[in-house]
Design a protein around this motif. Structure first.
Motif, short mmCIF file in Angstrom:
data_model
loop_
_atom_site.label_atom_id
_atom_site.label_comp_id
_atom_site.label_asym_id
_atom_site.label_seq_id
_atom_site.Cartn_x
_atom_site.Cartn_y
_atom_site.Cartn_z
N LEU A 128 1.26 -0.89 0.63
CA LEU A 128 -0.08 0.28 0.06
C LEU A 128 0.87 0.96 -0.20
CD1 LEU A 128 -1.74 1.08 3.31
CD2 LEU A 128 -0.48 -1.54 3.08
N SER A 129 0.39 2.28 -0.54
CA SER A 129 0.82 3.53 -0.76
C SER A 129 1.08 4.14 1.12
CB SER A 129 0.27 4.66 -1.74
OG SER A 129 -1.40 4.98 -0.86
N ALA A 130 2.15 4.86 0.80
CA ALA A 130 2.65 5.90 2.44
C ALA A 130 1.55 6.87 1.83
CB ALA A 130 4.06 6.34 2.44
N SER A 131 1.13 7.20 1.49
CA SER A 131 1.01 8.67 1.11
C SER A 131 -0.98 7.65 1.16
CB SER A 131 1.18 9.56 0.24
OG SER A 131 0.37 9.07 -1.14
N THR A 132 -2.02 9.10 1.75
CA THR A 132 -3.62 8.30 1.48
C THR A 132 -4.38 9.75 0.75
OG1 THR A 132 -3.89 9.83 3.31
CG2 THR A 132 -3.31 7.38 3.58
N ALA A 133 -5.27 9.36 0.58
CA ALA A 133 -6.53 10.44 0.25
C ALA A 133 -7.82 10.14 0.35
CB ALA A 133 -6.45 10.31 -2.07
N THR A 134 -8.04 11.13 0.42
CA THR A 134 -9.90 11.64 0.78
C THR A 134 -11.05 11.20 -0.38
OG1 THR A 134 -8.96 12.98 3.35
CG2 THR A 134 -11.85 12.45 2.38
N ALA A 135 -11.99 10.14 0.23
CA ALA A 135 -12.75 10.23 -0.48
C ALA A 135 -13.84 10.61 -0.16
CB ALA A 135 -12.89 8.17 -1.31
N THR A 136 -14.74 11.23 -1.02
CA THR A 136 -15.95 12.09 0.40
C THR A 136 -17.46 11.77 -1.54
OG1 THR A 136 -14.47 13.61 0.56
CG2 THR A 136 -16.56 14.51 0.41
N ILE A 137 -18.56 11.44 -0.70
CA ILE A 137 -19.39 11.88 -1.43
C ILE A 137 -20.64 12.83 -0.80
CG2 ILE A 137 -20.48 10.19 0.50
CD1 ILE A 137 -21.73 8.56 -1.57
N THR A 138 -21.37 13.10 -1.62
CA THR A 138 -22.18 13.85 -1.30
C THR A 138 -23.89 13.49 -1.29
OG1 THR A 138 -21.17 16.14 -2.11
CG2 THR A 138 -22.96 16.29 -2.26
N VAL A 139 -24.20 13.73 -0.65
CA VAL A 139 -26.01 13.62 0.14
C VAL A 139 -26.69 14.87 -0.67
CG1 VAL A 139 -27.81 12.27 1.60
CG2 VAL A 139 -25.60 11.56 1.46
N ASP A 140 -27.44 14.81 -2.05
CA ASP A 140 -28.50 16.03 -2.03
C ASP A 140 -29.35 15.95 -1.43
OD1 ASP A 140 -26.51 16.13 -4.24
OD2 ASP A 140 -27.43 15.17 -5.46
N ASP A 141 -30.41 17.61 -0.93
CA ASP A 141 -31.04 17.83 0.12
C ASP A 141 -31.85 17.07 -0.55
OD1 ASP A 141 -32.58 18.63 1.74
OD2 ASP A 141 -32.08 20.73 1.45
N ALA A 142 -32.94 16.95 0.17
CA ALA A 142 -34.72 16.41 -1.67
C ALA A 142 -35.63 17.72 -1.65
CB ALA A 142 -35.65 15.31 0.11
N PRO A 143 -35.92 17.77 -2.19
CA PRO A 143 -37.09 18.86 -2.80
C PRO A 143 -38.34 18.22 -1.07
CG PRO A 143 -36.43 17.88 -4.59
CD PRO A 143 -35.75 17.09 -3.99
N GLU A 144 -38.26 19.87 -1.04
CA GLU A 144 -39.14 19.88 0.22
C GLU A 144 -40.93 20.98 -0.85
OE1 GLU A 144 -37.99 20.98 3.53
OE2 GLU A 144 -36.89 19.69 3.57
N VAL A 145 -42.20 20.55 0.06
CA VAL A 145 -42.72 21.08 -0.51
C VAL A 145 -43.52 23.06 0.10
CG1 VAL A 145 -45.85 21.15 0.22
CG2 VAL A 145 -44.99 19.18 -0.72
N ASP A 146 -43.19 23.49 -0.72
CA ASP A 146 -42.84 24.97 -0.42
C ASP A 146 -44.35 25.75 -0.16
OD1 ASP A 146 -41.48 27.28 -0.71
OD2 ASP A 146 -42.05 27.81 -2.33
N THR A 147 -45.25 25.86 -0.60
CA THR A 147 -46.55 26.17 -0.86
C THR A 147 -47.30 24.44 -1.60
OG1 THR A 147 -46.92 27.35 -2.66
CG2 THR A 147 -45.95 28.17 -0.55
N ILE A 148 -48.83 25.13 -0.45
CA ILE A 148 -50.26 23.97 -1.00
C ILE A 148 -51.20 25.17 -0.54
CG2 ILE A 148 -51.58 22.06 -0.32
CD1 ILE A 148 -49.38 21.11 0.61
N GLU A 149 -51.57 25.65 -2.11
CA GLU A 149 -52.89 26.54 -2.28
C GLU A 149 -54.06 25.99 -2.99
OE1 GLU A 149 -51.04 29.97 -4.48
OE2 GLU A 149 -49.79 30.47 -2.19
N ARG A 150 -54.68 26.34 -2.88
CA ARG A 150 -56.43 26.32 -3.33
C ARG A 150 -56.57 26.78 -4.62
NH1 ARG A 150 -61.34 24.82 -0.14
NH2 ARG A 150 -62.19 25.07 -1.77
#
Length: 199
Positions: A128-150
């Protein structure tokens, strides 16, 4: 082997997505930076420092048919994964943001994919290598209901058999149908005939 310290990335996932296909080790390595081996070995990775704070990291060594919790496997060591293995993150409910882990380059000379290895000794004589790296994942914010109108023109309260509502979300959505809505409060019935304009 060697690996540059550029941050790598996994394919992003949506909030509450708990059964993603994951990302192959090869795709993670290809996402940024460089890695090499003087003997031309096909490189995999050694995984450690798994951040399970807001969910659970999992890995698969059989193409995604079976998944194992990565953090439970380590016990202070590093996890060997060849280039075909997959990694994924299973987020906690309603979590959005990032999570990461640390990777070394692994030349495959010692151990097999899915095994663990002591990462405290690294260098030219180790697989294995002497150096390392970071691996990152992004969890996207889900859309939410903004308004409900008759819809305009309907009295309130009403004895009408059907009512129309305009619903807007905080972001673009797709795949929304009547099963995603529930009538609550004093009203009874069910949602039907969902359509959208994309505006």
């Amino acid at each position: 082997p060697t690996i540059s310290n550029h941050e790598r990335s996994l394919a992003s996932i949506a909030e509450d997505e708990t059964n993603s296909d994951g990302t192959t080790v090869r795709d993670i390595l290809d996402s940024a930076g460089t890695e090499s081996d003087p003997e031309g070995a096909t490189l995999g990775v050694v995984v450690e420092n798994v951040d399970d704070t807001n969910g659970r990291w999992e890995h698969s060594t059989d193409g995604g048919s079976n998944w194992q919790p990565t953090g439970d496997t380590l016990h202070g060591d590093g996890l060997l994964l060849d280039e075909t293995a997959r990694l994924r993150f299973v987020p906690d409910d309603d979590f959005s943001g990032t999570s990461d882990l640390t990777i070394f380059a692994w030349d495959g000379r010692e151990g097999a994919s899915g095994d663990t290895i002591d990462t405290n000794v690294a260098g030219p004589s180790r697989p294995l290598s002497a150096s390392t790296a970071t691996a990152t994942i992004t969890v996207d914010d889900a859309p939410e209901v903004d308004t409900i109108e008759r819809v305009d023109g309907e009295s309130n309260p009403t004895n009408a058999d059907e009512l129309d509502f305009d619903v807007s979300f905080t972001d673009e959505v797709s795949g929304v149908d009547a099963n995603d809505f529930q009538v609550s409060g004093d009203a009874t019935g069910q949602a039907s005939d969902v359509s959208g304009s994309g505006d």
